[in-house]
Write a protein that holds these residues in place. Structure first.
Motif, PDB file in Angstrom:
ATOM      1  N   SER A  92       0.845  -1.180   0.000  1.00  0.00           N
ATOM      2  CA  SER A  92       0.000   0.000   0.000  1.00  0.00           C
ATOM      3  C   SER A  92       0.885   1.235   0.000  1.00  0.00           C
ATOM      4  CB  SER A  92      -0.930  -0.002   1.215  1.00  0.00           C
ATOM      5  OG  SER A  92      -1.887   1.045   1.093  1.00  0.00           O
ATOM      6  N   ASN A  93       0.247   2.399  -0.046  1.00  0.00           N
ATOM      7  CA  ASN A  93       0.999   3.648  -0.081  1.00  0.00           C
ATOM      8  C   ASN A  93       1.700   3.906   1.245  1.00  0.00           C
ATOM      9  OD1 ASN A  93       0.215   4.261  -2.720  1.00  0.00           O
ATOM     10  ND2 ASN A  93      -1.684   5.200  -2.033  1.00  0.00           N
ATOM     11  N   LEU A  94       2.636   4.876   1.201  1.00  0.00           N
ATOM     12  CA  LEU A  94       3.336   5.367   2.387  1.00  0.00           C
ATOM     13  C   LEU A  94       4.137   4.270   3.083  1.00  0.00           C
ATOM     14  CD1 LEU A  94       0.458   7.625   3.764  1.00  0.00           C
ATOM     15  CD2 LEU A  94       2.335   8.268   2.267  1.00  0.00           C
ATOM     16  N   GLY A  95       4.605   3.318   2.304  1.00  0.00           N
ATOM     17  CA  GLY A  95       5.531   2.320   2.833  1.00  0.00           C
ATOM     18  C   GLY A  95       4.907   1.245   3.682  1.00  0.00           C
ATOM     19  N   GLN A  96       3.652   0.908   3.450  1.00  0.00           N
ATOM     20  CA  GLN A  96       2.969  -0.111   4.248  1.00  0.00           C
ATOM     21  C   GLN A  96       2.721  -1.366   3.409  1.00  0.00           C
ATOM     22  OE1 GLN A  96       2.617   0.630   7.452  1.00  0.00           O
ATOM     23  NE2 GLN A  96       3.362   2.694   7.043  1.00  0.00           N
ATOM     24  N   ALA A  97       2.732  -2.519   4.074  1.00  0.00           N
ATOM     25  CA  ALA A  97       2.442  -3.795   3.413  1.00  0.00           C
ATOM     26  C   ALA A  97       1.969  -4.776   4.480  1.00  0.00           C
ATOM     27  CB  ALA A  97       3.681  -4.344   2.695  1.00  0.00           C
ATOM     28  N   LEU A  98       1.353  -5.853   4.035  1.00  0.00           N
ATOM     29  CA  LEU A  98       0.888  -6.876   4.966  1.00  0.00           C
ATOM     30  C   LEU A  98       0.757  -8.203   4.246  1.00  0.00           C
ATOM     31  CD1 LEU A  98      -2.379  -7.650   4.487  1.00  0.00           C
ATOM     32  CD2 LEU A  98      -2.682  -5.405   5.448  1.00  0.00           C
ATOM     33  N   TYR A  99       0.631  -9.270   5.042  1.00  0.00           N
ATOM     34  CA  TYR A  99       0.360 -10.601   4.516  1.00  0.00           C
ATOM     35  C   TYR A  99      -0.184 -11.449   5.657  1.00  0.00           C
ATOM     36  CZ  TYR A  99       4.868 -11.656   6.687  1.00  0.00           C
ATOM     37  OH  TYR A  99       5.897 -11.792   7.584  1.00  0.00           O
ATOM     38  N   LEU A 100      -0.784 -12.557   5.313  1.00  0.00           N
ATOM     39  CA  LEU A 100      -1.313 -13.483   6.305  1.00  0.00           C
ATOM     40  C   LEU A 100      -0.188 -14.440   6.687  1.00  0.00           C
ATOM     41  CD1 LEU A 100      -4.328 -13.103   7.000  1.00  0.00           C
ATOM     42  CD2 LEU A 100      -4.705 -15.395   6.129  1.00  0.00           C
ATOM     43  N   THR A 101       0.398 -14.238   7.859  1.00  0.00           N
ATOM     44  CA  THR A 101       1.531 -15.059   8.280  1.00  0.00           C
ATOM     45  C   THR A 101       1.099 -16.419   8.796  1.00  0.00           C
ATOM     46  OG1 THR A 101       3.492 -15.072   9.679  1.00  0.00           O
ATOM     47  CG2 THR A 101       1.505 -14.107  10.609  1.00  0.00           C
TER      48      THR A 101
END
Length: 1222
Positions: A1070-1079
């Motif tokens: 995503s914007n502004l240096g954000q990310a995620l995932y289902l760990t």
């Protein structure tokens, strides 16, 4: 090669050696410094984890600090999750990854002791925002089974599998020489080993008495001072747990036969009481029937009434299939509380931390395998508390995920307002009892939203702002369809065994609030957001027939107006038709013939009541074709300003006008190529529409080769290609694109028109920030096949195909569409004869990929027929090189790396759009990349993102006047291009490389090979520090960013090796240096690749420890103090210290200093343990100061003596002399 600026070359040295960056110089191509002045540098990027949300995966243990009010949960993978008030969460991980078998808080000390299955114990400092291990102790010859840390004590008791008890000083994490051996604890006459230690606790009224429970059923009351057993209590059944009465005169044991035994400490001969809470009591006085083991029991007293006895397990064996239960016994009442999942552990929360006072229990925390429940003991019926934590992520398995940072500010309040009406009733009215910690003081103020799609067809919107997570709104897409009441009623047209409503992919436009969802049953639902409730009498349905069959026919006649006849199956000589079709369990021919024109799901026919929130606008379903199920949808996009929705799969793409509820275009992938491409075709006029007759089945439709059975994302398949050969498709050389003979199909008259006959009026549209699912579609959810693709680096080498190939002529048979709104149905059948020839290879540009080597058993047509649509992008650009004005376009990316452009003809103004048709012109291939296309975007001349246009949100159920107020706000005219000057950059990223193409000249000015040995799973164009870049996640675990438009490598970190397809399916930037995932199946891991966020992370994180005074100890009373009836204290230092007990064997355990810093150790030193440590330091400092004072005194004395001596000598010298002799 063009020249590079030396500063930018140095910035690029941080890239991995496997990546290479090159730019193709072409006549008229601007140099790098002339294009865009880029501001992003490598120092803007840094990768780190931020927070983890969700329920702890595979929990194994739990502990609670009654003063700090912090809950700790350990897992089977060595993780620690700590919870406080809403928004206060923390995640830690033991390096060994061994299961956490027990947790013990140093109450109100800001420290936690964890015992692991690898026989190690660790001391955690919780006074830091990111907890760290201060000390570790690894046992070599003993297996740890139980731990006990008395309140306000620094000595930890550790029971072992051999039955011994060791004592550890938690200050220094050293073993005491005091050991309780099993053979001394049990009677000498006992012939068998008592088994592991299952319980240790000290008498609430006498700290010198230690109660030890062995698995065999023996309980020993050990006198620590005399080092012998006072009493031994024997029972025939194994013990699981022991609990004290607060007065220290009785204790309760739970046994493996479902009984509870109550013992008086001074009467060890037999139990004072034996009860079987769930056993049937025989009338003849015999022993009750045995029940299941009672795994844990807690005994808590109250001042005003009867004590509480809480236990888990103990149900009778005849209750087969009954869910796990928690039993609460209070006086004469017994409440059995059923749980949704098996119970892992439970704790009773009490008002006081002192074990020798009335406990006053007020709640029970129950840790289940997949949930955390807190029960209110103070209200009738024992209601549960409403959890403030985001623990329901896995309520249904997550199948897809999207992340939106810096959303419009009004979105979260709007979603919360409609979601607050969905909350369940019946919760406890009291506040959440786990209320410790403080929120962080971060500077992140922009709104963030996470959307999760689930296997049951539900979609959840989450508020993810300020490193927190809270559910806003839940949408159930399955309400649109009829549900089978039983297994026997399950429709035979299902293409998935389980979860037919599972979400495959979704597209959301935050500005217009349009939501489009694709499910695994080949269905697409378009939603609009409304704040008003509405009842839909008939759900608008559009059924689409997507099929692409290939058969050998003669070359088409150049005359395009003749209507060819449909070939019969017998006339087919295509290799695909000659092979026997694979029979699917859901597609077997019935006695009435193969299934045809039947959707996989049945849309509900009854009126649909739609609450405020997202409401159904249109349902699109793909139908069965000649006994074969429809292919799952692989890509999706919506544009609210155009009023269009487009979706694609391995057969082709379809464009739907959701305003007019009509199908505008239904094309095979191969038909998107222009006639000047290497794959040539001549457009033919479609068959005239005819009215459907008796069963809507075309008797002349040939049977296509069956694909593998579609699967739910939860079962691991999201790719249209299911074999290794399909996964290793060859890339086909595409020639330079030409727009001279493009064609368009208009729904009004069903005629093919040349693009030169179309006029594209200027559109005035809003920009938008939209995202769609853009992970690789050629990567199926089969990790074994993915691993083979990663390892086969040799197959990634491309060779130039110099020999000409003859493309077999074939017929592409078109699809069927019907609009069902209760009153009308229409059908359109289209057939195109296609002939492909190979063009001169010399005319290909350098940017075209080379053909990959492939088994000769798979023909080119077979390979080409499996080309699927992988991504879409609505934009306003220049479909022709000669265009000077941007017009609406659709970029289409395929799994074979082709990026094609289609021009859209729209009428200006929303009113005319409702009446005038929308037409398309396929303009052929724009550029060719290696690997499947993942993401596409458009930049202006200054390098700023040009997002797709959008229509501002308005309530579809509002009055016409309110709608017009919103629609009148139109933006300025789209940008124009001067003659011979490029004003846009098309950013294209695939599984292997990224390219930047100047528009309208369509010149590739930058190219970067992202990886040679792996492939990109997810790529997004994101905003960072006021500029834009491409963020990529590769299958080898690397996270990379590339500058725009020059594609300079800015970040390359080996972060996360791909060990689970869940990560590939849910990873998103995503914007502004954000990310995620289902760990894990239950947890979301958020990370940042922004240097600024990493620097401010300490301020943004929440605090677990807050200074709180420990409650005062209970008053002993006058008579208890006079006659010694109160609690007896014990100086454990005298018993367990090195002076009295000696040193423990060095080979027994190994001390390992933790990574916690000295500052952390100073921060952890508080309370009783810390006071002792500080007192010791103060004594050392005092001694040092006294020593210094002594030295100074001695020096002063020496100086005084010296002065006295000199004075005496002076006196003697001048004693007898006269004044005149001086």
């Amino acid at each position: 090669m063009k020249k590079f600026n030396i500063r930018k070359v140095l910035d690029g040295l941080t890239a991995a050696s496997s990546s290479s960056s090159s730019a193709t110089a072409q006549p008229g191509t601007p140099r790098e410094n002339d294009v865009v002045q880029e501001t992003l540098q490598s120092e803007h990027f840094q990768l780190c984890k931020t927070v983890r949300h969700g329920f702890p995966y595979q929990p194994s243990s739990m502990a609670f600090d009654p003063v700090q009010k912090i809950l700790a949960v350990g897992t089977q993978t060595g993780a620690l999750r700590l919870f406080g008030r809403a928004g206060v969460e923390c995640y830690c991980q033991h390096e060994s990854g061994a299961a956490v078998i027990q947790l013990q808080f140093l109450i109100n000390e800001g420290a936690l002791v964890s015992a692991l299955a690898d026989d190690s114990i660790h001391l955690w400092n919780l006074r830091q925002k990111i907890p760290a291990i201060l000390h570790s102790l690894k046992f070599n010859r003993e297996r740890i089974t139980y731990c006990h840390l008395p309140f306000q004590s620094k000595w930890l008791y550790i029971g072992s599998e051999r039955g011994n008890i060791h004592i550890v000083n938690v200050e220094s994490f050293t073993l005491s020489g005091y050991v309780i051996m099993w053979n001394k604890a049990i009677e000498l006459s006992t012939k068998t080993h008592p088994g592991p230690v299952v319980h240790i606790s000290d008498n609430p009224m006498d700290e010198g008495k230690l109660l030890i429970g062995f698995e065999c059923g023996v309980v020993v009351l050990w006198d620590l001072k005399s080092k012998k057993a006072d009493y031994r209590y024997n029972y025939d059944e194994a013990i699981h747990s022991v609990a004290w009465h607060h007065e220290g005169k009785q204790f309760v044991c739970s046994h493996s036969d479902g009984t509870l035994t109550t013992w008086n400490i001074r009467a060890p001969a037999k139990p004072a009481q034996i009860i079987t809470p769930h056993g049937k009591q025989p009338k003849d006085g015999k022993k009750p029937e045995p029940c299941k083991p009672i795994l844990k029991v807690e005994y808590k007293t109250t001042r005003a009434g009867d004590p509480f006895m809480v236990l888990s397990g103990g149900l009778s064996y005849d209750t087969v299939g009954r869910r796990a239960c928690l039993t609460v016994m209070h006086g004469k009442s017994t409440a059995v509380l059923e749980m949704d999942y098996p119970i892992v552990d439970f704790l009773t929360l009490c008002e006081t931390p002192y074990p020798n006072d009335f406990q006053e229990p007020y709640a029970v925390v129950v840790l289940l395998e997949k949930d955390l429940v807190v029960i209110d003991l103070g209200q009738i019926g024992y209601p549960i508390f409403e959890s403030p934590y985001p623990l329901s992520i896995h309520e249904s398995p997550v199948t897809c995920c999207e992340y939106f940072a810096d959303c419009p500010s009004e979105l979260i309040p709007a979603l919360y307002s409609v979601g607050s009406r969905q909350k369940r009733q019946g919760y406890s009215k009291k506040e959440w009892p786990i209320s410790g910690g403080n929120w962080g003081q971060g500077t992140q103020t922009y709104p963030e939203i996470i959307i999760t799609g689930h296997a049951d067809g539900s979609i959840k919107f989450w508020d993810a702002s300020a490193l927190m997570l809270q559910v806003l709104y839940k949408l159930k897409t399955a309400k649109v369809f009829e549900r089978a009441r039983g297994k026997e009623e399950k429709p035979s047209t299902d293409i998935v065994d389980e979860d037919p409503f599972a979400i495959q992919t979704l597209f959301w436009c935050p500005e217009s609030r349009m939501l489009c969802v694709a499910g695994v049953s080949a269905h697409v639902i378009v939603y609009r957001f409304s704040k008003q409730e509405v009842t839909t009498e008939v759900v608008q349905l559009l059924e689409v027939r997507m099929q692409c069959e290939f058969s050998a026919v003669d070359s088409p006649d150049p005359g395009g107006e003749q209507t060819p006849t449909l070939p019969t199956p017998a006339a087919s000589t295509s290799p695909q038709d000659s092979e026997p079709p694979n029979q699917l369990s859901a597609g077997i021919d019935s006695s009435d013939g193969p299934r045809d024109n039947i959707p996989c799901l049945q849309v509900r026919s009854s009126p649909l009541k739609q609450s405020p929130g997202y409401q159904v606008e249109l349902v699109v379903q793909l139908v069965w074709v000649s006994g074969e199920p429809p292919q799952q949808i692989t890509s999706l996009a919506v544009n609210s300003s155009f009023g269009l929705m487009v979706f694609g799969n391995s057969n082709g793409l379809a464009v739907v006008d959701y305003v007019q509820k009509t199908l505008l275009l239904n094309l095979g992938t191969s038909e998107l190529y222009s006639p000047s491409d290497p794959c040539q075709r001549q457009p033919r006029s479609p068959r005239k529409p005819r009215q459907p007759s008796g069963g809507l089945c075309d008797s002349n439709d040939g049977s296509n080769n069956s694909e593998d059975r579609c699967k739910s994302p939860t079962s691991g398949s999201t790719s249209p290609c299911n074999s290794d050969d399909e996964r290793k498709q060859n890339f086909i050389e595409k020639g330079t694109v030409s727009f001279s003979a493009c064609a368009v199909l208009t729904p009004a008259n069903h005629k093919w028109l040349k693009t030169s006959d179309l006029s594209f009026p200027p559109q005035t549209l809003f920009p938008v920030k939209c995202k769609s699912r853009r992970f690789s579609k050629t990567v199926a959810n089969d990790f074994a096949k993915m691993s083979r693709k990663i390892s086969s680096s040799g197959e990634q080498k491309l060779e130039l195909e110099e020999k000409s190939q003859r493309w077999s002529p074939r017929t592409c048979k078109k699809r069927f569409c019907s609009v069902k709104n209760g009153k009308m149905a229409a059908r359109m059948t289209l057939k195109l004869n296609v002939h492909r020839t190979k063009s001169d290879p010399n005319r290909y540009g350098k940017d075209n990929p080379f053909t990959r080597s492939r088994s000769s058993s798979v023909t080119s047509i077979d390979r080409e027929s499996r080309e699927a649509i992988s991504s879409f992008y609505f934009c306003e650009s220049f479909p022709r090189k000669s265009d000077s004005l941007a017009s609406p376009c659709l970029l289409v990316g395929t799994t074979q790396g082709s990026v094609m452009m289609a021009a859209i003809s729209l009428q200006p103004g929303s009113d005319q759009k409702l009446q005038q048709p929308v037409s398309f012109a396929s303009c052929g291939t724009l550029v060719q990349l290696k690997g499947g296309v993942l993401t596409m975007a458009l930049l202006d001349a200054a390098g700023t993102l040009l997002p797709p246009s959008y229509e501002p949100w308005y309530d579809p159920n509002a009055s016409d006047e309110e709608k017009e107020k919103v629609r009148r706000r139109r933006p300025a005219t789209p940008p124009s291009s001067q003659e011979g000057q490029d004003t846009q950059f098309a950013v294209l990223c695939s599984e292997k490389q990224a390219k930047v193409v100047a528009m309208p000249s369509q010149t590739c000015i930058y190219k970067h090979n992202i990886t040679e040995t792996s492939f990109v799973l997810r790529a997004d164009v994101v905003q960072m520090a006021g500029a834009y870049c491409i963020a990529c996640f590769c299958a080898n675990g690397h996270i990379m960013t590339l500058s725009l438009p020059s594609l300079r490598p800015l970040l390359d970190v080996n972060y996360l090796p791909l060990t689970d397809m869940r990560i590939a399916r849910t990873f998103c930037f995503s914007n502004l240096g954000q990310a995620l995932y289902l760990t894990s199946p239950t947890e979301i891991q958020r990370i940042t690749y922004s240097q600024e966020t990493c620097d401010n992370l300490q301020e943004m994180l929440s605090e677990l420890f807050t200074p709180v005074e420990t409650p005062e100890a209970p008053n002993r009373g006058f008579f208890k103090g006079l006659f010694g009836g109160g609690a007896q204290s014990l100086d454990r230092e005298d018993l367990f210290g090195e002076t009295a007990a000696g040193k423990a064997s060095r080979s027994l355990a190994q001390h390992i200093p933790g990574p916690g810093s000295m500052e952390g150790m100073k921060g952890a030193a508080s309370g009783v343990v810390g006071d002792l440590a500080r007192a010791r330091v103060a004594l050392d400092e005092r001694g040092q100061k006294l020593g210094e004072l002594e030295e100074r005194t001695a020096a002063m004395m020496a100086s005084a003596e010296s002065f006295s001596k000199h004075a005496h000598d002076m006196m003697v010298k001048y004693k007898d002399k006269k004044w005149y002799q001086l």
